[in-house]
Scaffold this motif. Sequence first.
Motif, mmCIF file in Angstrom:
data_model
loop_
_atom_site.group_PDB
_atom_site.id
_atom_site.type_symbol
_atom_site.label_atom_id
_atom_site.label_comp_id
_atom_site.label_asym_id
_atom_site.label_seq_id
_atom_site.Cartn_x
_atom_site.Cartn_y
_atom_site.Cartn_z
ATOM 1 N N TYR A 33 0.901 -1.570 -0.294
ATOM 2 C CA TYR A 33 0.235 -0.261 -0.031
ATOM 3 C C TYR A 33 0.780 1.193 0.271
ATOM 4 C CZ TYR A 33 -3.790 2.408 1.289
ATOM 5 O OH TYR A 33 -5.223 3.733 1.703
ATOM 6 N N ARG A 34 2.279 1.276 0.688
ATOM 7 C CA ARG A 34 2.908 2.835 1.035
ATOM 8 C C ARG A 34 3.824 2.496 -0.123
ATOM 9 N NH1 ARG A 34 7.772 3.175 1.010
ATOM 10 N NH2 ARG A 34 8.374 1.209 1.606
ATOM 11 N N THR A 35 4.316 1.512 -0.729
ATOM 12 C CA THR A 35 5.011 1.710 -2.127
ATOM 13 C C THR A 35 3.826 2.424 -3.268
ATOM 14 O OG1 THR A 35 5.604 -0.366 -1.403
ATOM 15 C CG2 THR A 35 6.158 0.559 -3.978
ATOM 16 N N LEU A 36 2.742 2.198 -3.123
ATOM 17 C CA LEU A 36 1.616 1.875 -4.768
ATOM 18 C C LEU A 36 1.210 3.815 -4.459
ATOM 19 C CD1 LEU A 36 -0.581 -1.212 -4.893
ATOM 20 C CD2 LEU A 36 1.300 -0.235 -6.677
ATOM 21 N N ARG A 37 1.288 3.576 -2.745
ATOM 22 C CA ARG A 37 0.540 5.367 -2.652
ATOM 23 C C ARG A 37 2.195 6.501 -3.096
ATOM 24 N NH1 ARG A 37 -3.325 7.205 -2.870
ATOM 25 N NH2 ARG A 37 -2.497 9.673 -2.051
ATOM 26 N N GLU A 38 3.333 5.962 -2.889
ATOM 27 C CA GLU A 38 4.406 6.555 -3.540
ATOM 28 C C GLU A 38 4.266 6.672 -4.801
ATOM 29 O OE1 GLU A 38 7.725 5.409 -1.527
ATOM 30 O OE2 GLU A 38 7.467 5.618 0.396
ATOM 31 N N GLU A 39 4.161 5.255 -5.694
ATOM 32 C CA GLU A 39 4.315 5.249 -7.160
ATOM 33 C C GLU A 39 2.883 6.884 -7.770
ATOM 34 O OE1 GLU A 39 4.479 4.620 -11.352
ATOM 35 O OE2 GLU A 39 5.940 4.509 -9.145
ATOM 36 N N HIS A 101 -6.620 -0.620 -7.488
ATOM 37 C CA HIS A 101 -6.156 -1.710 -6.688
ATOM 38 C C HIS A 101 -5.358 -1.861 -5.300
ATOM 39 C CE1 HIS A 101 -3.066 -5.585 -6.139
ATOM 40 N NE2 HIS A 101 -2.431 -4.590 -5.682
ATOM 41 N N LEU A 102 -4.937 -0.901 -4.698
ATOM 42 C CA LEU A 102 -4.835 -0.119 -3.527
ATOM 43 C C LEU A 102 -6.635 -0.485 -2.449
ATOM 44 C CD1 LEU A 102 -2.764 3.890 -3.337
ATOM 45 C CD2 LEU A 102 -1.976 1.182 -2.649
ATOM 46 N N ARG A 103 -7.337 -0.087 -3.728
ATOM 47 C CA ARG A 103 -9.216 -0.073 -2.736
ATOM 48 C C ARG A 103 -9.711 -1.938 -2.163
ATOM 49 N NH1 ARG A 103 -10.282 3.678 -6.726
ATOM 50 N NH2 ARG A 103 -11.502 2.090 -8.070
ATOM 51 N N LYS A 104 -8.725 -2.458 -3.178
ATOM 52 C CA LYS A 104 -8.882 -3.664 -2.896
ATOM 53 C C LYS A 104 -7.906 -4.094 -1.597
ATOM 54 C CE LYS A 104 -9.305 -5.381 -7.803
ATOM 55 N NZ LYS A 104 -9.143 -5.900 -8.458
ATOM 56 N N ILE A 105 -6.594 -3.961 -1.152
ATOM 57 C CA ILE A 105 -5.904 -4.109 -0.304
ATOM 58 C C ILE A 105 -6.194 -3.402 0.915
ATOM 59 C CG2 ILE A 105 -3.930 -2.908 0.736
ATOM 60 C CD1 ILE A 105 -2.406 -3.529 -1.856
ATOM 61 N N GLU A 106 -6.930 -1.715 0.778
ATOM 62 C CA GLU A 106 -7.704 -1.951 2.240
ATOM 63 C C GLU A 106 -9.173 -2.913 2.346
ATOM 64 O OE1 GLU A 106 -9.621 2.267 0.700
ATOM 65 O OE2 GLU A 106 -7.644 3.089 1.642
ATOM 66 N N GLU A 107 -9.723 -3.215 1.229
ATOM 67 C CA GLU A 107 -10.470 -4.168 1.790
ATOM 68 C C GLU A 107 -9.670 -5.385 2.579
ATOM 69 O OE1 GLU A 107 -13.238 -5.803 -1.777
ATOM 70 O OE2 GLU A 107 -13.397 -3.314 -2.162
ATOM 71 N N ARG A 108 -9.060 -5.950 1.917
ATOM 72 C CA ARG A 108 -8.181 -6.840 2.108
ATOM 73 C C ARG A 108 -7.985 -6.852 4.259
ATOM 74 N NH1 ARG A 108 -7.803 -12.247 3.281
ATOM 75 N NH2 ARG A 108 -6.389 -13.016 3.277
ATOM 76 N N VAL A 109 -6.655 -5.670 4.094
ATOM 77 C CA VAL A 109 -6.349 -5.660 5.222
ATOM 78 C C VAL A 109 -7.251 -5.097 6.338
ATOM 79 C CG1 VAL A 109 -5.567 -3.545 6.336
ATOM 80 C CG2 VAL A 109 -4.132 -4.588 4.193
ATOM 81 N N ASN A 110 -8.824 -4.301 6.040
ATOM 82 C CA ASN A 110 -9.534 -4.553 6.386
ATOM 83 C C ASN A 110 -10.558 -5.652 7.877
ATOM 84 O OD1 ASN A 110 -9.222 -1.642 6.898
ATOM 85 N ND2 ASN A 110 -10.974 -1.054 4.856
ATOM 86 N N ALA A 111 -10.258 -6.381 6.444
ATOM 87 C CA ALA A 111 -11.061 -8.567 6.968
ATOM 88 C C ALA A 111 -9.774 -8.414 7.148
ATOM 89 C CB ALA A 111 -11.290 -8.871 5.645
ATOM 90 N N LEU A 112 -8.310 -8.490 7.400
ATOM 91 C CA LEU A 112 -8.251 -9.333 8.488
ATOM 92 C C LEU A 112 -7.602 -9.170 9.269
ATOM 93 C CD1 LEU A 112 -4.828 -9.562 5.877
ATOM 94 C CD2 LEU A 112 -6.317 -12.147 6.926
ATOM 95 N N ALA A 113 -7.872 -7.003 9.915
ATOM 96 C CA ALA A 113 -8.043 -6.783 10.672
ATOM 97 C C ALA A 113 -9.386 -6.973 11.553
ATOM 98 C CB ALA A 113 -8.040 -4.774 10.820
ATOM 99 N N ALA A 114 -10.097 -7.191 11.023
ATOM 100 C CA ALA A 114 -11.317 -7.516 11.601
ATOM 101 C C ALA A 114 -10.972 -8.760 12.168
ATOM 102 C CB ALA A 114 -12.603 -7.223 11.070
ATOM 103 N N GLN A 115 -11.066 -9.975 10.976
ATOM 104 C CA GLN A 115 -10.551 -11.061 11.965
ATOM 105 C C GLN A 115 -9.365 -11.650 12.883
ATOM 106 O OE1 GLN A 115 -9.304 -13.339 8.622
ATOM 107 N NE2 GLN A 115 -8.065 -14.873 9.345
ATOM 108 N N GLY A 116 -9.253 -11.085 12.655
ATOM 109 C CA GLY A 116 -7.281 -11.202 14.067
ATOM 110 C C GLY A 116 -7.648 -10.540 14.706
#
Length: 156
Positions: A33-39, A101-116
Amino acid sequence: MTSAGLPSQASGAPGHAQPRGTSQEIALLLEEYRTLREEIIHRVAGRMQMIGFAGIISALLVVSDKLNFGAPAFYVAILVLVVALLWLRGINRAIQRIGRHLRKIEERVNALAAQGYGSTDAVLTWETLAQEGRMRVRGVPGLVGRFGGWYLRVGG
């Protein structure tokens, strides 16, 4: 350790990977996510430079002939502007692809945070909220934005 400095995921048996921990997966996703934001930041900076160069070149060409429509410099200036606008549209569309792609990463991180971690609130929201704001633009600004590639209405 792998050549990238990350811990090896391989277990004793070839072809089998150890399960990833939630924290480790979130950390890897956040790095992407950080790398893509820099891009995106680099592409926006390049876009601004192109706008400046195209504007300066066109202005100098037009002024050099005192707006004589019969002079080739006037048409070269228009050509420079058209090429710059098309190039900017391509850059804007590339930024939108990265944003998708960043929005997909956000969805995945948010799902993992909810799960974990049992988090009920979204951890990452920047790109999703920015796209929602772009999608609310209507009228002439919305049409110009879609044509210019600033946001994509379909599948955005």
